[in-house]
Design a protein around this motif. Structure first.
Motif, PDB file in Angstrom:
ATOM      1  N   TYR A 117      38.874  48.197  68.511  1.00 12.78           N
ATOM      2  CA  TYR A 117      37.534  48.802  68.463  1.00 12.78           C
ATOM      3  C   TYR A 117      36.770  48.438  67.199  1.00 12.78           C
ATOM      4  CZ  TYR A 117      38.999  51.370  72.544  1.00 12.78           C
ATOM      5  OH  TYR A 117      39.435  51.688  73.811  1.00 12.78           O
ATOM      6  N   LEU A 118      36.979  47.217  66.726  1.00  9.21           N
ATOM      7  CA  LEU A 118      36.291  46.792  65.515  1.00  9.21           C
ATOM      8  C   LEU A 118      35.639  45.431  65.736  1.00  9.21           C
ATOM      9  CD1 LEU A 118      35.736  47.698  62.579  1.00  9.21           C
ATOM     10  CD2 LEU A 118      37.710  46.319  61.915  1.00  9.21           C
ATOM     11  N   LEU A 119      34.322  45.398  65.626  1.00 10.06           N
ATOM     12  CA  LEU A 119      33.591  44.137  65.725  1.00 10.06           C
ATOM     13  C   LEU A 119      33.275  43.693  64.304  1.00 10.06           C
ATOM     14  CD1 LEU A 119      32.132  42.036  67.594  1.00 10.06           C
ATOM     15  CD2 LEU A 119      30.071  43.411  67.264  1.00 10.06           C
ATOM     16  N   GLU A 120      33.882  42.605  63.886  1.00 15.36           N
ATOM     17  CA  GLU A 120      33.661  42.130  62.519  1.00 15.36           C
ATOM     18  C   GLU A 120      32.664  40.977  62.508  1.00 15.36           C
ATOM     19  OE1 GLU A 120      37.427  42.103  60.036  1.00 15.36           O
ATOM     20  OE2 GLU A 120      38.262  42.173  62.062  1.00 15.36           O
ATOM     21  N   LEU A 149      19.493  35.849  66.185  1.00 13.35           N
ATOM     22  CA  LEU A 149      20.233  36.138  67.421  1.00 13.35           C
ATOM     23  C   LEU A 149      21.412  37.066  67.162  1.00 13.35           C
ATOM     24  CD1 LEU A 149      20.165  32.663  69.202  1.00 13.35           C
ATOM     25  CD2 LEU A 149      19.294  34.802  70.160  1.00 13.35           C
ATOM     26  N   LYS A 150      22.125  36.826  66.073  1.00  7.98           N
ATOM     27  CA  LYS A 150      23.269  37.688  65.724  1.00  7.98           C
ATOM     28  C   LYS A 150      22.791  39.129  65.551  1.00  7.98           C
ATOM     29  CE  LYS A 150      25.988  34.128  63.361  1.00  7.98           C
ATOM     30  NZ  LYS A 150      26.421  33.618  62.055  1.00  7.98           N
ATOM     31  N   ASN A 151      21.661  39.299  64.861  1.00  5.56           N
ATOM     32  CA  ASN A 151      21.107  40.639  64.640  1.00  5.56           C
ATOM     33  C   ASN A 151      20.660  41.292  65.940  1.00  5.56           C
ATOM     34  OD1 ASN A 151      21.499  40.800  61.863  1.00  5.56           O
ATOM     35  ND2 ASN A 151      19.618  39.668  61.439  1.00  5.56           N
ATOM     36  N   VAL A 152      19.997  40.505  66.796  1.00  2.34           N
ATOM     37  CA  VAL A 152      19.504  41.039  68.069  1.00  2.34           C
ATOM     38  C   VAL A 152      20.675  41.467  68.958  1.00  2.34           C
ATOM     39  CG1 VAL A 152      18.297  40.465  70.218  1.00  2.34           C
ATOM     40  CG2 VAL A 152      17.280  39.846  68.042  1.00  2.34           C
ATOM     41  N   ILE A 153      21.714  40.636  69.025  1.00  2.39           N
ATOM     42  CA  ILE A 153      22.891  40.969  69.835  1.00  2.39           C
ATOM     43  C   ILE A 153      23.497  42.282  69.351  1.00  2.39           C
ATOM     44  CG2 ILE A 153      25.298  40.284  70.272  1.00  2.39           C
ATOM     45  CD1 ILE A 153      24.233  37.398  70.684  1.00  2.39           C
ATOM     46  N   GLN A 154      23.615  42.438  68.031  1.00  4.36           N
ATOM     47  CA  GLN A 154      24.165  43.686  67.492  1.00  4.36           C
ATOM     48  C   GLN A 154      23.268  44.878  67.838  1.00  4.36           C
ATOM     49  OE1 GLN A 154      24.844  42.070  63.398  1.00  4.36           O
ATOM     50  NE2 GLN A 154      26.682  43.307  63.549  1.00  4.36           N
ATOM     51  N   ARG A 155      21.954  44.663  67.748  1.00  2.94           N
ATOM     52  CA  ARG A 155      21.022  45.755  68.049  1.00  2.94           C
ATOM     53  C   ARG A 155      21.118  46.155  69.528  1.00  2.94           C
ATOM     54  NH1 ARG A 155      16.817  43.974  65.372  1.00  2.94           N
ATOM     55  NH2 ARG A 155      15.539  43.244  67.079  1.00  2.94           N
ATOM     56  N   ILE A 156      21.264  45.163  70.408  1.00  3.27           N
ATOM     57  CA  ILE A 156      21.368  45.464  71.840  1.00  3.27           C
ATOM     58  C   ILE A 156      22.622  46.286  72.126  1.00  3.27           C
ATOM     59  CG2 ILE A 156      21.753  44.460  74.144  1.00  3.27           C
ATOM     60  CD1 ILE A 156      19.901  42.136  73.280  1.00  3.27           C
ATOM     61  N   ILE A 157      23.771  45.867  71.594  1.00  2.00           N
ATOM     62  CA  ILE A 157      24.995  46.613  71.900  1.00  2.00           C
ATOM     63  C   ILE A 157      25.006  47.966  71.195  1.00  2.00           C
ATOM     64  CG2 ILE A 157      26.375  44.614  72.599  1.00  2.00           C
ATOM     65  CD1 ILE A 157      27.773  44.693  69.876  1.00  2.00           C
ATOM     66  N   LYS A 164      29.054  51.579  67.826  1.00  2.00           N
ATOM     67  CA  LYS A 164      28.754  52.915  67.291  1.00  2.00           C
ATOM     68  C   LYS A 164      27.960  52.829  65.997  1.00  2.00           C
ATOM     69  CE  LYS A 164      32.428  56.041  68.746  1.00  2.00           C
ATOM     70  NZ  LYS A 164      33.633  56.717  68.289  1.00  2.00           N
ATOM     71  N   ASP A 165      28.364  51.899  65.147  1.00  2.00           N
ATOM     72  CA  ASP A 165      27.780  51.808  63.822  1.00  2.00           C
ATOM     73  C   ASP A 165      27.727  50.341  63.402  1.00  2.00           C
ATOM     74  OD1 ASP A 165      27.448  51.740  61.012  1.00  2.00           O
ATOM     75  OD2 ASP A 165      28.253  53.765  60.817  1.00  2.00           O
TER      76      ASP A 165
END
Length: 198
Positions: A117-120, A149-157, A164-165
């Motif tokens: 459960y850790l996205l690094e 794109l990296k930021n947008v993908i993180q924002r979408i999920i 979660k954070d």
């Protein structure tokens, strides 16, 4: 499946945009054509954007997302819970964006299956590195585009409730409403259900 889609960087101008997505779905259910929706959104500034350039950049992606939904999914967005609506939006993003679908399928699904459960940062970086090795289009993107794109993908999920954070990278499993899950399986989109971690 979205393999016939080209990799694209259009997500940089679209993000999650659930509020806008829901409005367009509502107009479609009222019988407006794509052209009429486009006109209405722009002339009445339905999304209430201060800058019309942002509106023009995001609208084509939203129209594409709504276009792939059937009547049942459109009804669910307006009648079911907010969570269900968000997951249908997530599904529509995956269905219309190959890069994002493969991220969900190759990174998120695999992590959740392994109870990791850790996205690094390195997970996201490795994903983009492997895509640029597989595809010359992706390899040609500027560093600025990739970062966005990296930021947008993180924002979408994050907005979909999977991340979660953003700071800690903590992931959580989403619960897909059974009616939605059964419908997606029924229309042959089980791959998308699995990509959400089910």
């Amino acid at each position: 499946m979205s393999t016939e889609l080209e990799y694209s960087a259009t997500l940089t101008g679209a993000s999650f945009m659930f509020y806008e997505f829901k409005q367009v779905v509502s107009l479609r259910l009222k019988g407006f054509s794509e052209q009429e929706i486009r006109q209405k959104v722009l002339s009445e500034n339905l999304f209430q954007y201060k800058v019309s350039a942002s509106l023009k950049r995001g609208l084509p992606s939203i129209l594409r997302r709504v276009e792939i939904l059937d009547e049942t999914l459109c009804q669910m967005i307006l009648e079911q819970s907010l969570e269900t609506g968000r997951l249908i939006n997530l599904y529509a993003i995956m269905k219309t964006d190959r890069l994002f679908f493969e991220f969900m399928n190759e990174v998120i699904r695999e992590k959740l299956q392994a109870n990791d459960y850790l996205l690094e940062k390195k997970d996201i970086n490795l994903y983009f590195t492997s895509k640029s090795e597989q595809d010359e289009g992706v390899a040609g993107w500027t560093e600025q585009t990739v970062t966005k794109l990296k930021n947008v993908i993180q924002r979408i999920i994050l907005e979909a409730g999977i991340l979660k954070d953003k700071k800690t990278g903590e992931l959580s499993r989403i619960l897909i409403d059974d009616q939605l899950k059964q419908h997606l399986i029924h229309i042959g989109d089980i791959a998308f259900v699995k990509a959400m971690g089910e």
